[in-house]
Write a protein that holds these residues in place. Sequence first.
Motif, mmCIF file in Angstrom:
data_model
loop_
_atom_site.group_PDB
_atom_site.id
_atom_site.type_symbol
_atom_site.label_atom_id
_atom_site.label_comp_id
_atom_site.label_asym_id
_atom_site.label_seq_id
_atom_site.Cartn_x
_atom_site.Cartn_y
_atom_site.Cartn_z
ATOM 1 N N ILE A 169 27.956 -28.210 -34.353
ATOM 2 C CA ILE A 169 26.700 -28.528 -33.887
ATOM 3 C C ILE A 169 26.771 -29.927 -32.826
ATOM 4 O O ILE A 169 27.728 -30.702 -32.783
ATOM 5 N N LYS A 170 25.808 -29.687 -31.970
ATOM 6 C CA LYS A 170 25.685 -30.600 -30.813
ATOM 7 C C LYS A 170 24.285 -31.201 -30.796
ATOM 8 O O LYS A 170 23.270 -30.512 -31.134
ATOM 9 N N ILE A 171 24.249 -32.678 -30.581
ATOM 10 C CA ILE A 171 22.842 -33.120 -30.449
ATOM 11 C C ILE A 171 22.804 -33.791 -29.048
ATOM 12 O O ILE A 171 23.832 -34.326 -28.458
ATOM 13 N N THR A 172 21.692 -33.825 -28.443
ATOM 14 C CA THR A 172 21.592 -34.292 -27.017
ATOM 15 C C THR A 172 20.653 -35.843 -27.179
ATOM 16 O O THR A 172 19.749 -35.724 -27.998
ATOM 17 N N LEU A 173 20.863 -36.368 -26.283
ATOM 18 C CA LEU A 173 20.272 -37.788 -26.000
ATOM 19 C C LEU A 173 20.115 -38.064 -24.530
ATOM 20 O O LEU A 173 20.985 -37.636 -23.558
ATOM 21 N N PRO A 174 18.791 -38.707 -24.125
ATOM 22 C CA PRO A 174 18.914 -39.347 -22.714
ATOM 23 C C PRO A 174 19.643 -40.366 -22.446
ATOM 24 O O PRO A 174 20.320 -41.095 -23.258
ATOM 25 N N GLY A 175 20.491 -40.086 -21.202
ATOM 26 C CA GLY A 175 21.529 -41.106 -20.901
ATOM 27 C C GLY A 175 20.834 -42.422 -20.320
ATOM 28 O O GLY A 175 19.546 -42.387 -20.054
ATOM 29 N N PRO A 176 21.612 -43.568 -20.431
ATOM 30 C CA PRO A 176 20.863 -45.047 -19.983
ATOM 31 C C PRO A 176 20.459 -44.851 -18.565
ATOM 32 O O PRO A 176 19.345 -45.609 -18.122
ATOM 33 N N PHE A 177 21.353 -44.311 -17.798
ATOM 34 C CA PHE A 177 20.828 -44.362 -16.316
ATOM 35 C C PHE A 177 19.683 -43.553 -16.002
ATOM 36 O O PHE A 177 18.785 -44.092 -15.382
ATOM 37 N N THR A 178 19.385 -42.423 -16.532
ATOM 38 C CA THR A 178 18.330 -41.575 -16.276
ATOM 39 C C THR A 178 16.956 -42.294 -17.106
ATOM 40 O O THR A 178 15.964 -42.357 -16.354
ATOM 41 N N MET A 179 17.086 -42.837 -18.148
ATOM 42 C CA MET A 179 16.001 -43.607 -18.622
ATOM 43 C C MET A 179 15.511 -44.503 -17.832
ATOM 44 O O MET A 179 14.335 -45.004 -17.788
ATOM 45 N N THR A 180 16.665 -45.341 -17.301
ATOM 46 C CA THR A 180 16.097 -46.456 -16.254
ATOM 47 C C THR A 180 15.353 -45.961 -15.165
ATOM 48 O O THR A 180 14.341 -46.359 -14.720
ATOM 49 N N GLN A 181 15.624 -44.856 -14.651
ATOM 50 C CA GLN A 181 15.062 -44.222 -13.385
ATOM 51 C C GLN A 181 13.732 -43.752 -13.881
ATOM 52 O O GLN A 181 12.667 -43.581 -12.905
#
Length: 339
Positions: free
Chosen positions: A134-146
């Motif tokens: 199984i895999k789970i995803t998270l938004p990355g820190p760079f993208t959340m900053t933008q």
Amino acid sequence: MLIETTVVGSYPQPRWLIHRDRLGSKVPRVRAPEIWKVEGQDLEEAQDDATLIAIRDMERAGLDIITDGEMRRESYSNRFATALEGVDIENPGTTINRSGGQSVVPRIVGSITRKNPIEVRDVEFLRRNTAKKIKITLPGPFTMTQQAQDDYYRDEEALAMAFAAAVNAEMRDLKAAGADVIQLDEPWLQARADRAARYGVKAINRALQGIAGTTVVHLCFGYAAAVKDKPSGYSFLPQLADTIAQQISIESAQPKIDLGVLKDLAPKKVMLGVLDLNDPEVETPQKVAERIRAGLKFLPPDKLLPAPDCGMKYLPRATAFGKLKALSEGAAIVRRELS
């Protein structure tokens, strides 16, 4: 197994769960409760039921590594980003989106901290209901900053590093809950390559610091539902070889990129997009096999994981299932050729 198949993250949410017309092709940055058809205390149960559908569809399609389909999310990023302390979603801000327009986004008004786990129950539910990896995803820190208006740090790199620390804390709990693979979605690296060059890899590596097991960074040009015309090359990609992630995920089918760029990512494994999500037709297994073989000209079989170009959230469910089945069957063709 050679040539393990997987998905990027999302799978179509059922029409009984969301108002697809209200979602359209938008990708909410703040909360969007209006898209849910089920309300109140019944919503979590409905999302669980939809997650079971996504799990069973991915299993029936024959995928090797599956996700929960992101059934509980309004977008790939807003569920996590808006659950952190220091984020004001009641009085949001604005930013310029990747298309050059204005987007409503969370406003940063204090120190970014994660007080409680956000996606642990998602992983626990997925782990209980499948024997697959199984895999789970998270938004990355760079993208959340933008995707935020920073009224507190007033320093993009400082904000990215604060997001990275919160992501790292979440990843540790997701691993403990049973996640085999954790993926950071970082599509904005491509959109703002100049800023990514300054601190993108640094923020990603902070997010991944000390995380055992398989980690992935996903890079793309945007959902096919929103972005029809895509460039044929990445403005930010070779730099990801400097991340501590084991895998890099890129789209290639719709934009038809020159796969010679795969050489720049050595020695990483690559999740290679071989399903064009802008094409309403379901690929044949033979077409998928052809795209996998093209990748194998630059990567050995143990380094290539075929996948869709991006999340499948905006596709009709029948189309998404058909494409995943073709993905599994196309990979099986190539495996037989290699044996």
